[in-house]
Design a protein around this motif. Structure first.
Motif, PDB file in Angstrom:
ATOM      1  N   ARG A  88      47.453  13.302   8.769  1.00  0.00           N
ATOM      2  CA  ARG A  88      46.782  13.560   7.481  1.00  0.00           C
ATOM      3  C   ARG A  88      46.484  15.056   7.270  1.00  0.00           C
ATOM      4  O   ARG A  88      45.458  15.430   6.701  1.00  0.00           O
ATOM      5  CB  ARG A  88      45.499  12.714   7.384  1.00  0.00           C
ATOM      6  N   TYR A 117      35.612  14.559   0.785  1.00  0.00           N
ATOM      7  CA  TYR A 117      36.164  13.407   1.508  1.00  0.00           C
ATOM      8  C   TYR A 117      36.220  12.153   0.616  1.00  0.00           C
ATOM      9  O   TYR A 117      37.246  11.478   0.551  1.00  0.00           O
ATOM     10  CB  TYR A 117      35.280  13.171   2.748  1.00  0.00           C
ATOM     11  N   TYR A 177      42.171   0.148   9.800  1.00  0.00           N
ATOM     12  CA  TYR A 177      43.231   0.783   9.020  1.00  0.00           C
ATOM     13  C   TYR A 177      44.291  -0.254   8.641  1.00  0.00           C
ATOM     14  O   TYR A 177      45.428   0.110   8.341  1.00  0.00           O
ATOM     15  CB  TYR A 177      43.887   1.916   9.817  1.00  0.00           C
ATOM     16  N   HIS A 208      36.373  -1.602   6.043  1.00  0.00           N
ATOM     17  CA  HIS A 208      36.462  -0.139   6.134  1.00  0.00           C
ATOM     18  C   HIS A 208      36.680   0.518   4.776  1.00  0.00           C
ATOM     19  O   HIS A 208      36.266   1.642   4.531  1.00  0.00           O
ATOM     20  CB  HIS A 208      37.594   0.244   7.094  1.00  0.00           C
ATOM     21  N   GLN A 239      26.497   7.916   5.652  1.00  0.00           N
ATOM     22  CA  GLN A 239      27.332   9.078   5.992  1.00  0.00           C
ATOM     23  C   GLN A 239      27.189  10.152   4.903  1.00  0.00           C
ATOM     24  O   GLN A 239      26.942  11.311   5.195  1.00  0.00           O
ATOM     25  CB  GLN A 239      28.802   8.690   6.169  1.00  0.00           C
ATOM     26  N   HIS A 265      26.528   6.944  12.036  1.00  0.00           N
ATOM     27  CA  HIS A 265      26.656   8.101  11.134  1.00  0.00           C
ATOM     28  C   HIS A 265      25.292   8.726  10.894  1.00  0.00           C
ATOM     29  O   HIS A 265      24.955   9.714  11.495  1.00  0.00           O
ATOM     30  CB  HIS A 265      27.354   7.767   9.802  1.00  0.00           C
ATOM     31  N   ASN A 322      33.807   9.509  17.412  1.00  0.00           N
ATOM     32  CA  ASN A 322      34.302   9.054  16.109  1.00  0.00           C
ATOM     33  C   ASN A 322      35.789   9.376  15.952  1.00  0.00           C
ATOM     34  O   ASN A 322      36.301   9.427  14.832  1.00  0.00           O
ATOM     35  CB  ASN A 322      33.491   9.691  14.976  1.00  0.00           C
ATOM     36  N   SER A 324      38.101  12.225   9.563  1.00  0.00           N
ATOM     37  CA  SER A 324      36.804  12.912   9.572  1.00  0.00           C
ATOM     38  C   SER A 324      36.423  13.517  10.918  1.00  0.00           C
ATOM     39  O   SER A 324      35.484  14.310  10.983  1.00  0.00           O
ATOM     40  CB  SER A 324      35.694  11.938   9.137  1.00  0.00           C
TER      41      SER A 324
END
Ligand code: NIG
Length: 421
Positions: free
Chosen positions: A88, A101, A151, A184, A252, A272, A323, A328
């Protein structure tokens, strides 16, 4: 097979209740000069330096005053994704140019870019890239790693991810704890849109995951543009009814009220916490729910960090984790998370070590590790240093002299090991 580690400065973490809170989190129960005898997969004895003897045929590791501590436990990762770190990088360029983000996510990038890539991948390729990443973590001293799905989003792709995580766990010489991150993101492309997608996750995907992985922890990302508080709670209630523990990504970017609900639902952890107001951190600190802080995220994204100091001072059960993910937090280094835990979260080096060993082991229900005492699994990290604070001090440096997993020397292959006569 036995292994005697001689003359180490042993960070035992053996005193206190689990998890460690308040002053207990600052007490590493250090033995300045001690021997540790490992028999099979377990620690058999801990005694004053130079006093323990290995049974014939065992090996000896001369620590020469270096620090021996429990191996690190990474309790929050998204280490299973398709491809490598370059996955990414275009999005990173957008971020560097100022695009936030959540805006990238809303535009179909971010997590959704990883979702598209996972859907195109095979179980084997996901397994192999995860296995390679896990070995990188091991070399830095981490032997127990939580790995989330998330994912995949669709029933099929989530099961594919969980299968890849399970297979990688079988070849990894440490321990992998899988978490089903079923909430997610929102798959707007599903027929019926986001609402039908959420219903489908709760009605179908959760059931299939339950059938294949009973008791697996279920997770969600509660955020604007991701899962709402109400949808998270519906998922968690359904999961708990089936006997699954739950964890949640909350606060977050925006504090939406999930933390209070998570505490009421007895979630295992809220992770978070960058945007959590102090009074909510105090509420979390009074509960049995862990607070998991992820400072690599602040370093990489936007320089925002949770108020871990306030949480620790209020007596919270805290953890620090990498994480590790391609969006991120591009690092699987627990030593980096510890270093940032001190500099950006306001922890002392001792607290950061506790939050990276015994506390996350407890969160992951791995009660047989995280301390050095007889009967515990011999997951050990011999540092290059003679003072454990150096683990938090030196950044981007190599810290591991030797990594021992379940009594076996795993890294480097024969570090200072001598066969006994
Ligand atoms: O914990 N925020 C949600 N999930 C991950 C990021 C995942 C990604 O960007 O790929 C996190 O930061």
């Amino acid at each position: 097979v036995s292994l005697l580690i001689r003359h180490a400065r042993v960070v035992t973490l053996a005193q206190g209740r689990r998890p460690r809170r308040g002053a207990e989190a600052r007490n590493l129960s250090v033995l300045d000069d001690a021997d540790v005898l490992v028999e099979g997969e377990q620690i058999a004895a801990v005694g004053p330096g130079g006093t323990l003897k290995a049974p014939g045929g065992g090996s000896v590791l001369h620590a020469e005053g270096r620090v021996l501590m429990p191996a690190l436990v990474d309790c929050h990762t998204h280490a299973c994704w398709a491809g490598d770190w370059s996955h990414r990088l275009d999005e990173w360029s957008q971020k560097l140019a100022g695009k936030p983000y959540l805006e990238i996510l809303a535009g179909g990038g971010g997590i959704m870019a990883s979702v598209q890539a996972v859907r195109r991948s095979t179980v084997e390729s996901l397994r192999d890239s995860l296995a390679e990443r896990l070995m990188g973590m091991l070399r830095q001293g981490t032997l127990s790693v939580e790995v989330k799905s998330g994912y995949g989003l669709s029933e099929r792709a989530e099961l594919k991810m969980l299968e890849a995580i399970e297979q990688a766990g079988r070849v990894f010489p440490g321990t992998v704890r899988a978490t089903a991150l079923l909430g997610h993101a929102l798959d707007e492309g599903e027929p019926g849109g986001a609402e039908e997608f959420v219903n489908g996750v709760i009605r179908r995907t959760l059931g299939s995951v339950h059938a294949r992985y009973p008791g697996i922890c279920v997770d969600a990302f509660c955020e604007r543009g991701a899962w709402s508080v109400e949808d998270c709670c519906r998922l968690f209630e359904a999961a708990q009814q089936l006997g699954h523990p739950v964890r949640v990504h909350a606060d977050q970017f925006n504090a939406l009220g999930m933390l209070e609900r998570a505490v009421k639902m007895c979630a295992d952890s809220v992770d978070h916490l960058e945007a959590t107001p102090t009074q909510d951190l105090a509420r979390l600190a009074r509960s049995d729910t862990f607070g998991v802080f992820l400072p690599v995220c602040g370093l990489h994204l936007d320089n925002r960090y949770g108020h871990a100091r306030a949480f620790a001072d209020a007596g919270g059960a805290g953890c620090v984790a990498t994480n590790c993910n391609p969006g991120s937090a591009p690092s699987g280094s627990m030593p980096l998370a510890i270093a940032l835990g001190v500099r950006k979260l306001g922890l002392s080096p001792e607290e950061a070590i506790t939050w990276a060993t015994v506390n996350p082991a407890t969160l992951l229900r791995l009660h047989d590790r995280g301390t050095i005492q007889p009967g515990q699994r011999a997951d050990l990290l011999l540092l290059k240093h003679r003072d454990e604070r150096a683990l938090a001090f030196a950044m981007g440096e190599e810290h591991s002299e030797a990594v021992i997993g379940a009594g076996r020397l795993l890294h480097p292959p024969r570090a200072g090991l001598h066969a006994r006569a």
